[in-house]
Each structure stands twice: as structure tokens, then as C-alpha cells.
Design a protein around this motif. Structure first.
Motif, PDB file in Angstrom:
ATOM      1  N   THR A  68       0.845  -1.197   0.000  1.00 48.02           N
ATOM      2  CA  THR A  68       0.000   0.000   0.000  1.00 48.02           C
ATOM      3  C   THR A  68       0.880   1.245   0.000  1.00 48.02           C
ATOM      4  O   THR A  68       1.701   1.427   0.902  1.00 48.02           O
ATOM      5  CB  THR A  68      -0.925   0.018   1.223  1.00 48.02           C
ATOM      6  N   LYS A  70       1.057   5.543  -0.118  1.00 47.94           N
ATOM      7  CA  LYS A  70       0.269   6.659   0.382  1.00 47.94           C
ATOM      8  C   LYS A  70       0.793   7.974  -0.177  1.00 47.94           C
ATOM      9  O   LYS A  70       2.004   8.218  -0.183  1.00 47.94           O
ATOM     10  CB  LYS A  70       0.312   6.706   1.920  1.00 47.94           C
ATOM     11  N   LYS A  99     -12.305   9.869  -5.645  1.00 48.53           N
ATOM     12  CA  LYS A  99     -12.695   8.469  -5.840  1.00 48.53           C
ATOM     13  C   LYS A  99     -13.703   8.293  -6.968  1.00 48.53           C
ATOM     14  O   LYS A  99     -14.267   7.207  -7.117  1.00 48.53           O
ATOM     15  CB  LYS A  99     -13.281   7.927  -4.533  1.00 48.53           C
ATOM     16  N   LEU A 155      -8.416   1.528  -4.411  1.00 45.08           N
ATOM     17  CA  LEU A 155      -8.180   2.941  -4.131  1.00 45.08           C
ATOM     18  C   LEU A 155      -8.950   3.370  -2.886  1.00 45.08           C
ATOM     19  O   LEU A 155     -10.088   2.970  -2.675  1.00 45.08           O
ATOM     20  CB  LEU A 155      -8.612   3.792  -5.330  1.00 45.08           C
ATOM     21  N   ALA A 157      -9.374   6.988  -0.154  1.00 44.29           N
ATOM     22  CA  ALA A 157      -9.061   8.381   0.167  1.00 44.29           C
ATOM     23  C   ALA A 157      -9.824   8.755   1.425  1.00 44.29           C
ATOM     24  O   ALA A 157     -11.018   8.479   1.539  1.00 44.29           O
ATOM     25  CB  ALA A 157      -9.430   9.311  -0.986  1.00 44.29           C
ATOM     26  N   GLU A 167      -5.524  11.927   2.521  1.00 40.85           N
ATOM     27  CA  GLU A 167      -4.564  10.842   2.291  1.00 40.85           C
ATOM     28  C   GLU A 167      -5.118   9.895   1.225  1.00 40.85           C
ATOM     29  O   GLU A 167      -6.210   9.350   1.375  1.00 40.85           O
ATOM     30  CB  GLU A 167      -4.306  10.082   3.590  1.00 40.85           C
ATOM     31  N   ILE A 168      -4.354   9.710   0.171  1.00 46.51           N
ATOM     32  CA  ILE A 168      -4.727   8.814  -0.926  1.00 46.51           C
ATOM     33  C   ILE A 168      -3.870   7.563  -0.814  1.00 46.51           C
ATOM     34  O   ILE A 168      -2.640   7.646  -0.766  1.00 46.51           O
ATOM     35  CB  ILE A 168      -4.524   9.485  -2.290  1.00 46.51           C
ATOM     36  N   THR A 169      -4.507   6.409  -0.753  1.00 47.98           N
ATOM     37  CA  THR A 169      -3.791   5.138  -0.656  1.00 47.98           C
ATOM     38  C   THR A 169      -4.231   4.223  -1.785  1.00 47.98           C
ATOM     39  O   THR A 169      -5.389   4.238  -2.206  1.00 47.98           O
ATOM     40  CB  THR A 169      -4.055   4.445   0.693  1.00 47.98           C
ATOM     41  N   PHE A 170      -3.284   3.405  -2.232  1.00 49.78           N
ATOM     42  CA  PHE A 170      -3.589   2.425  -3.279  1.00 49.78           C
ATOM     43  C   PHE A 170      -2.780   1.164  -2.985  1.00 49.78           C
ATOM     44  O   PHE A 170      -1.581   1.227  -2.696  1.00 49.78           O
ATOM     45  CB  PHE A 170      -3.233   2.965  -4.669  1.00 49.78           C
ATOM     46  N   ALA A 182      -0.891   5.849  -7.082  1.00 48.07           N
ATOM     47  CA  ALA A 182      -1.302   6.844  -6.082  1.00 48.07           C
ATOM     48  C   ALA A 182      -0.900   8.253  -6.512  1.00 48.07           C
ATOM     49  O   ALA A 182      -1.690   9.208  -6.387  1.00 48.07           O
ATOM     50  CB  ALA A 182      -0.688   6.506  -4.730  1.00 48.07           C
ATOM     51  N   ASN A 183       0.304   8.411  -7.038  1.00 47.84           N
ATOM     52  CA  ASN A 183       0.738   9.724  -7.521  1.00 47.84           C
ATOM     53  C   ASN A 183      -0.059  10.164  -8.742  1.00 47.84           C
ATOM     54  O   ASN A 183      -0.359  11.354  -8.907  1.00 47.84           O
ATOM     55  CB  ASN A 183       2.228   9.689  -7.854  1.00 47.84           C
ATOM     56  N   ALA A 283       3.780   9.750  -3.123  1.00 50.46           N
ATOM     57  CA  ALA A 283       3.860   8.361  -2.666  1.00 50.46           C
ATOM     58  C   ALA A 283       5.187   7.756  -3.097  1.00 50.46           C
ATOM     59  O   ALA A 283       5.665   7.982  -4.206  1.00 50.46           O
ATOM     60  CB  ALA A 283       2.694   7.553  -3.232  1.00 50.46           C
TER      61      ALA A 283
END
Length: 368
Positions: A68, A70, A99, A155, A157, A167-170, A182-183, A283
Motif C-alpha cells: 500500500t 500513500k 474516488k 483505491l 481516500a 490521504e490517498i492510498t492504493f 497513487a501519484n 507516494a
């Protein structure tokens, strides 16, 4: 009297408030009984624990780890909100845009995720795929639609506390791929906000502003050049008036267009506040997988194995106790619980009659 007072004291203590009543006391016999129970069934409990650990180890070996990544960005509102609830609603709306399907589709198209095996699990051909409802995409658009579902599932957020930080996570099997996606999501969101935030970013608006500015400058330059190089005073006044009117008209057209543009942008900002988003930290590829976590899996396996082993041992004790009880009840024949045991042959009635017959005395008579 002394005996009655003691009795009253005991009654009052039993009927007192719950906080003054003595709680249940675990006796030493109960502790010894539990220890004896565990000692008797150590093999069963140990076997279930080892079996659960084996299953957990096999799971950790076969499962594909997930990494994951971030990314952190900040969204600044140009408008001022009255209370914290309005701020929370505004930030949550931006999370919904992050999203959204439009952002996901743009990232899928940019990175070519429709051809990535990680995002094509629902695609396939053959009899099994048809039975499961899967179908091989015929076009790139349908392939992108297949990749959209796993992309949105991976995905995430969320807002970081009561702030404007998001915070964006993938999650992905490849740590580099997770950071790249993520970027890309953060970049597409920022680009979307910039394109939507002001009409001055539209290409048509830029071209129109450049055209009107060029016309105004050209008219002004023509007026200045004619004023310097005029030869006939009779015609110069009329020509200068025409050139001055053209220059003024071009300048007014440019100013009016800019004024209308500013009013339109101000109206948009008042009706729907525009956010300026910027990336706080990009990220980077994660060093360790986020799932599965070996310690948690092994801990759950140990606790589950202990509980299953204790349950099996308890059921085994119940079954053994039931079998012994049924065996004892089958031996009870009289109401006073006397056990009906087989009698020896010497005391049986039939054998007694036979023995008495055999033991009949024989009289001996003799003459004289």
C-alpha cells in the motif's frame, strides 16, 4: 437473643446493596480441576494448535502480499466557511471527486492498466468464463470498464483529522506500481481542479484574450505611426479620428471581455467554492507489505487452535461421562439401586435343588 441477632446480621448482609455483597469465590478445588482437565487433554489441545499453525503457515506462503502506497495532498478553499460542519462537507465532497469514476478512468487510460493482469481478473474466454459470466472484452473501452472495478476497490481516500489534508492510498502486488498509481490519482485530481477552477485556463479564453489584445495594440500602433508620418494636414484630422476611434473600440472590447470574464469567475466561486489542491508528499514504494500480517495471522491461529482443542476435549469428556452413566444404569435392576450381579453356581436355585437331590441321605438297614 444472641442467636437471633446473628441471624438478623446474616439476613441483612444477604439483602444489602449489590456493591456490598461478596462476589463468587474461586476455590482451590476448581483451579485444580481445571488444571487436571488441561493435563488430561494436552495431546488434543496441542494437536489442534499445531494444525491451526500449519494452516496459517500455508496461507502465508501461498497468499500474494499487497503493498500500500500513500500520497498526501491538501485542498484549500477560496471561500470562507461558517462552521466546522461546512468544512467537513466540503472536504468530503473533494474526497468523492478523488474516488470518482472520471479520475479512475483517466488514470487507467494514462497508465495503460486495462492491459495489466492485476486489473483484468474478470476477463477471460472459454467455457468456464462463460459459465461464470465473464466475457473477453472486444474493445479497449470495454477493457477499461473491466479494469475500473478492481481499481476502485484498491483505491482509498480519507480526511486526516479535522484538517484540509487528504490521504490517498492504493494497494497493489507491485510496490512501485502502487506508488505510481497513487501519484497519478493525485496528479489527475489537481489537474481537474485547475481546469475547473477558472475560465482563464480554457484554451478558447486564452486565444480570445490574445486576439483582442493584438487588435488593440495594432490599432494603437497604427494611430501613433500615422500621427508621426502624416503629410497632408487637410486629410490628417479625419484619418486620425478614424484611427483613434478604432483604437478606442479595440481597447474597449478587450477591457469588456476581461470584465465579463472576471464577473463570471466570481459568480462561479460564490455559487460553488473552488478548491486549490497541491501535493504535500508524493507516494513512495512501500518497503513492507500491508497484508497479510504474519504476527496477526499466527496469533489468531494459536488462539483459535487452543479454543478448538478445549472444545473438543470438553465434548470428549461429556461423551465419556454419558457412556459411563448409561452403562451403570443398565446394571441397575431394583428400585433401591441394588446391582444385579451374576450369582455363583453354588447359590443358584436350580443348582441348589440338584445338589439337594444328590445329597439325599441313604438309609442303611441291616438284619438283626
Amino acid at each position: 437473643m444472641l442467636q437471633n441477632s446473628r441471624t438478623d446480621n446474616w439476613i441483612n448482609r444477604d439483602n444489602g446493596p449489590p456493591e456490598f455483597r461478596p462476589g463468587p469465590v474461586v476455590s482451590l478445588a476448581d483451579v485444580l480441576a481445571v488444571l487436571a482437565f488441561i493435563r488430561r487433554h494436552v495431546p488434543i489441545i496441542s494437536l489442534t494448535c499445531f494444525a491451526a499453525l500449519g494452516v496459517a503457515t500455508l496461507y502465508l506462503i501461498t497468499v500474494v502480499p499487497t503493498f500500500t502506497a500513500k500520497a498526501l495532498l491538501i485542498v484549500n478553499a477560496k471561500a470562507t466557511f461558517a462552521d466546522a460542519a461546512s468544512v467537513s462537507t466540503a472536504v468530503e465532497s473533494q474526497i468523492g471527486i478523488i474516488k470518482s469514476e472520471s479520475i479512475a478512468s483517466a488514470v487507467i487510460e494514462k497508465l495503460g492498466l486495462a492491459q495489466d493482469l492485476e486489473f483484468t481478473t474478470g476477463q477471460g474466454s472459454g467455457m468456464i468464463s462463460r459459465l461464470l459470466g465473464w466475457s473477453k472484452p472486444a474493445t479497449e473501452a470495454s477493457a477499461a470498464r473491466y479494469a475500473l472495478e478492481p481499481f476502485e476497490r484498491k483505491l482509498s481516500a480519507k480526511r486526516v483529522g479535522p484538517t484540509y489534508l487528504v490521504e490517498i492510498t492504493f494497494g497493489s502486488r507491485d510496490p512501485d506500481r502502487a506508488a505510481q498509481i497513487a501519484n497519478a490519482v493525485a496528479e489527475k485530481y489537481i489537474t481537474h481542479q485547475m481546469d475547473k477552477g477558472s475560465l482563464q485556463d480554457d484554451q478558447w479564453v486564452k486565444d480570445r484574450l490574445n486576439e483582442l489584445s493584438t487588435q488593440a495594440l495594432a490599432a494603437q500602433k497604427a494611430l501613433e505611426d500615422y500621427s508621426k508620418n502624416r503629410k497632408e494636414p487637410a486629410d490628417s484630422a479625419a484619418t486620425i479620428d478614424k484611427l483613434a476611434a478604432a483604437a478606442e473600440s479595440s481597447e474597449n472590447a478587450y477591457d469588456n471581455f476581461r470584465y465579463v470574464l472576471r464577473k463570471t469567475v466570481a459568480t462561479q466561486q460564490q455559487s460553488s467554492p473552488v478548491f486549490e489542491a497541491s501535493l504535500v508528499s508524493a507516494a513512495s514504494p512501500p518497503l513492507r507489505p500491508s497484508s497479510p500480517k504474519a504476527r496477526i495471522v499466527l496469533g489468531i491461529a494459536i488462539v483459535g487452535g487452543l479454543l478448538v482443542g478445549i472444545a473438543i476435549a470438553f465434548l470428549r469428556d461429556l461423551l465419556d461421562r454419558g457412556i459411563r452413566t448409561s452403562g451403570q444404569e443398565s446394571r441397575l435392576s431394583a428400585p433401591d439401586d441394588r446391582i444385579d450381579r451374576p450369582l455363583p453356581d453354588a447359590v443358584r436355585p436350580d443348582h441348589q435343588s440338584q445338589a439337594s437331590a444328590k445329597a439325599t441321605p441313604v438309609r442303611l438297614t441291616g438284619s438283626g
